[in-house]
Design a protein around this motif. Structure first.
Motif, PDB file in Angstrom:
ATOM      1  N   LEU A   1      54.508 120.531  86.707  1.00  0.00           N
ATOM      2  CA  LEU A   1      54.023 121.172  88.324  1.00  0.00           C
ATOM      3  C   LEU A   1      54.135 119.863  88.995  1.00  0.00           C
ATOM      4  O   LEU A   1      54.050 120.197  90.163  1.00  0.00           O
ATOM      5  CB  LEU A   1      52.577 121.776  88.201  1.00  0.00           C
TER       6      LEU A   1
ATOM      7  N   GLU B   1      54.160 108.166  81.153  1.00  0.00           N
ATOM      8  CA  GLU B   1      53.615 108.908  80.313  1.00  0.00           C
ATOM      9  C   GLU B   1      53.179 108.164  79.185  1.00  0.00           C
ATOM     10  O   GLU B   1      52.014 107.951  78.553  1.00  0.00           O
ATOM     11  CB  GLU B   1      54.371 110.200  79.619  1.00  0.00           C
TER      12      GLU B   1
ATOM     13  N   ALA C   1      50.216 105.928  80.174  1.00  0.00           N
ATOM     14  CA  ALA C   1      48.999 106.721  80.283  1.00  0.00           C
ATOM     15  C   ALA C   1      48.498 107.212  79.025  1.00  0.00           C
ATOM     16  O   ALA C   1      47.438 106.857  78.420  1.00  0.00           O
ATOM     17  CB  ALA C   1      49.520 107.998  80.875  1.00  0.00           C
TER      18      ALA C   1
ATOM     19  N   ARG D   1      50.085 118.003  76.690  1.00  0.00           N
ATOM     20  CA  ARG D   1      49.198 118.301  78.097  1.00  0.00           C
ATOM     21  C   ARG D   1      49.821 117.580  79.093  1.00  0.00           C
ATOM     22  O   ARG D   1      49.913 118.018  80.266  1.00  0.00           O
ATOM     23  CB  ARG D   1      47.882 117.538  77.709  1.00  0.00           C
ATOM     24  N   ILE D   2      50.372 116.186  78.958  1.00  0.00           N
ATOM     25  CA  ILE D   2      50.904 115.582  80.276  1.00  0.00           C
ATOM     26  C   ILE D   2      52.147 116.240  80.769  1.00  0.00           C
ATOM     27  O   ILE D   2      52.625 116.548  81.792  1.00  0.00           O
ATOM     28  CB  ILE D   2      51.167 114.035  80.025  1.00  0.00           C
ATOM     29  N   GLN D   3      53.090 116.890  79.469  1.00  0.00           N
ATOM     30  CA  GLN D   3      54.131 117.593  79.852  1.00  0.00           C
ATOM     31  C   GLN D   3      54.026 118.782  80.712  1.00  0.00           C
ATOM     32  O   GLN D   3      54.585 119.081  81.836  1.00  0.00           O
ATOM     33  CB  GLN D   3      54.949 117.939  78.610  1.00  0.00           C
ATOM     34  N   ALA D   4      52.976 119.604  80.393  1.00  0.00           N
ATOM     35  CA  ALA D   4      52.265 120.753  81.048  1.00  0.00           C
ATOM     36  C   ALA D   4      52.043 120.663  82.655  1.00  0.00           C
ATOM     37  O   ALA D   4      52.367 121.103  83.653  1.00  0.00           O
ATOM     38  CB  ALA D   4      51.249 121.523  80.482  1.00  0.00           C
ATOM     39  N   TRP D   5      51.491 119.230  82.662  1.00  0.00           N
ATOM     40  CA  TRP D   5      51.035 118.756  84.171  1.00  0.00           C
ATOM     41  C   TRP D   5      52.317 118.335  84.924  1.00  0.00           C
ATOM     42  O   TRP D   5      52.483 118.676  85.929  1.00  0.00           O
ATOM     43  CB  TRP D   5      50.126 117.555  84.137  1.00  0.00           C
ATOM     44  N   HIS D   6      53.148 117.658  84.223  1.00  0.00           N
ATOM     45  CA  HIS D   6      54.473 116.967  85.182  1.00  0.00           C
ATOM     46  C   HIS D   6      55.163 118.365  85.349  1.00  0.00           C
ATOM     47  O   HIS D   6      56.005 118.036  86.337  1.00  0.00           O
ATOM     48  CB  HIS D   6      55.216 116.005  84.192  1.00  0.00           C
TER      49      HIS D   6
ATOM     50  N   PHE E   1      48.949 114.212  73.224  1.00  0.00           N
ATOM     51  CA  PHE E   1      48.955 113.849  74.578  1.00  0.00           C
ATOM     52  C   PHE E   1      50.238 114.388  75.464  1.00  0.00           C
ATOM     53  O   PHE E   1      50.055 114.865  76.508  1.00  0.00           O
ATOM     54  CB  PHE E   1      49.158 112.281  74.732  1.00  0.00           C
ATOM     55  N   ARG E   2      51.080 114.307  74.712  1.00  0.00           N
ATOM     56  CA  ARG E   2      52.405 114.673  75.393  1.00  0.00           C
ATOM     57  C   ARG E   2      52.674 116.077  75.782  1.00  0.00           C
ATOM     58  O   ARG E   2      53.022 116.646  76.952  1.00  0.00           O
ATOM     59  CB  ARG E   2      53.732 114.301  74.539  1.00  0.00           C
TER      60      ARG E   2
END
Lengths: 366, 366
Positions: free
Chosen positions: B356, B130, B133, B349-354, B346-347
């Motif tokens: 899943l 993360e 990214a 959004r990427i946490q929500a993706w990770h 950023f975290r």
């Protein structure tokens, strides 16, 4: 083998024949091999549409990086699928020397090298961080090169999608019964597993997925993950977006290089090809982290996509079948056996570490 | 800003002054800037002991890579801590031009740039994948460069440890009470958090940890993770090995470059410095994945190390305090605010993706 010596002709296993005419690798850095003004113009064929987000753009990034690092001494022209050769003829083009480079995915070449699918994605297998560690530190890259060597091709990791999604479905999957007779597009190991679980699997090119879903020719399809899936508009053709991407915990993108052409490069240009592949390998994962995060937000908040998790009963069955499929694939060929054993041994150790490390942090933070 | 243009003088924010005498970045690749035979001999100062596993060796790998890619035109001599300047004077050496390059960690430079600690590790924050990214795709690197620009230094990520461990303890931690008066070595944000939780934190150099634990001067200490911790023999000085490494979900290693010197390089050598940092950034994470896995196995199976997980009651409290510390740090300075807001957005959004993606895969597989 000292894995850092992949940068030498010897380390790449290029052998005595290839070294003929090449500079002695033991000479100190600073002595250029070949005339300093010697310029190379190479072709790279790819399996991707022109500038396809993430995939085609990663191939282009590699080419641009090599041009910058080499000050133009090695320029690479990138060809989309079909522009020079079709998507599924990339490997042969590189093997024959029609193109010096290819950018594709190893699991397309199962017919040429039985072990190839292991090097892209393994159901319930290692994620991107773990695959990179196995490839570069755990002997994986040496085995991959061993698999392709008889065909005169040298592979290198050159991109990774990270974890994928299980796919787009027009039917809910609440139990194993719901898999029976389900018409689903999924290639590779994943498709084989689903077929054994009772689904009817088909293998369509990406460009046909949308229409096939919309018209009901198929009930479901994988593709990649939010970034690429949003670009295909698949949310307009299917109701449910399922996770986790059990079939592809990551997908390694593959750079292939014609072995003879690689050996003929001056040492520094060969080093540039190898290092540019490695930095590009990371760049794509960074991009997918950001783009997937943004695209998921769009899919859920702007398009009302319904997320669903596959039930444990289904995942447990898919895991069991995956074990069978992988074990049978390993038994097919001594090299397959070597690859699968190496992956499993490495994965067992790194999984035990990640249980206290990366996984424990996800458990702690969310 | 198109982040891929970090390779240009303009993209690096080198500005008008730095461009004086530099080649026009818009000229096509292939035209060398400066005389082709111009060779550079640079110094790199580091905060690490000579060839220290993972840290010192990563600095050396970067130097070796640049030499190979540049065919010796840019050779870099690596200095261990104390050989040219002490460990904590690396930043000043690069800023003043005493050395062209530094390899260290940003959280040592809190006194020079208030935002610096954000760029190494944030308690309960983003992991390596993360952070990479965010740095390369989410605006993080631009903010880091903005933080250092007034000091004439350009930073680049150049290595990552991945998740760390919470540390070695001679007392069990079963509740918040057990933290009260605990004497523990931990630097950075983590130490500040523990102090507020009631512990007595000290900041010792790595070389003093073993003795301080053994003699009881301290009750506990962090260091890194199995790989480096095994090398220090810390299992001989402490009973319990705690996880998860809440205080450092990853640690970014930092390459610093003197801005003027970077601007004066020919375009291709500057591109080589930047790209070699990126490939080295991944190489270290690969190494730590493999070495941590092996070392953990050794620690548990050969040395009988007792693993312990910090209780949720303690972790919850540390998480709350971390939030306070980070928010207060953000409020200290407008740039800190910008950095922390960028990281959090950023975290999220990427946490929500990770959830899943990467996390869901760890949940599925173990």
């Amino acid at each position: 083998m000292d894995r850092r010596n992949l940068l030498t002709a010897a380390g790449l296993g290029l052998g005595a024949v290839a070294l003929a005419g090449c500079k002695d690798d033991s000479a100190p850095a600073g002595e250029a091999s070949g005339a300093p003004e010697q310029r190379f113009r190479w072709k790279m064929v790819t399996s991707w549409p022109e500038n396809f987000p993430g995939l085609g753009t990663t191939a282009q990034r590699f080419a641009d990086t090599v041009a910058r690092l080499s000050n133009g001494r090695l320029s690479i022209q990138v060809f989309a699928a079909g522009a020079l050769v079709p998507a599924l003829e990339v490997f042969d083009a590189v093997s024959s020397g029609t193109a010096e480079l290819g950018h594709s995915a190893a699991y397309y070449w199962k017919g040429k090298s039985a072990a190839a699918p292991f090097f892209t994605a393994v159901p319930f297998g290692m994620n991107a961080q773990e695959m990179n560690a196995w490839l570069y530190e755990g002997g994986g890259l040496e085995l991959w090169q061993k698999a392709y060597d008889p065909l005169g091709v040298v592979p290198l990791p050159c991109g990774n999608t990270g974890v994928q999604m299980a796919g787009w479905f027009n039917k809910e999957i609440n139990s194993l019964d719901d898999l029976q007779g389900l018409k689903i597009r999924m290639p590779g190991f994943g498709g084989e597993v689903l077929a054994r679980a009772g689904a009817t699997t088909v293998n369509l090119p990406g460009s046909e997925i949308f229409t096939s879903l919309q018209t009901g020719v198929i009930d479901a399809s994988d593709w990649v993950s939010p970034y690429n899936d949003l670009a295909f508009g698949l949310y307009q053709a299917a109701k449910y977006y399922y996770y986790p991407g059990w079939q592809e915990p990551c997908a390694v993108l593959e750079l292939t290089v014609n072995k003879q052409k690689l050996a003929e490069l001056p040492d520094d240009l060969r080093a540039i090809v190898i290092e540019a592949a490695r930095s590009t390998n990371q760049a794509m994962l960074d991009e997918y982290g950001r783009r997937n995060a943004e695209a998921l937000h769009t899919l859920v908040n702007e398009h009302g996509v319904q997320l669903r998790r596959l039930p444990d009963s289904v995942l447990d069955r898919l895991r069991d079948i995956s074990g069978d499929v992988l074990e049978e694939t390993a038994a097919m060929d001594p090299l397959n056996r070597e690859v699968w054993d190496s992956m499993q041994a490495f994965r067992e150790r790194i999984q035990a570490w990640h249980a206290l490390g990366e996984k424990a942090m996800y458990d702690l933070r969310g």
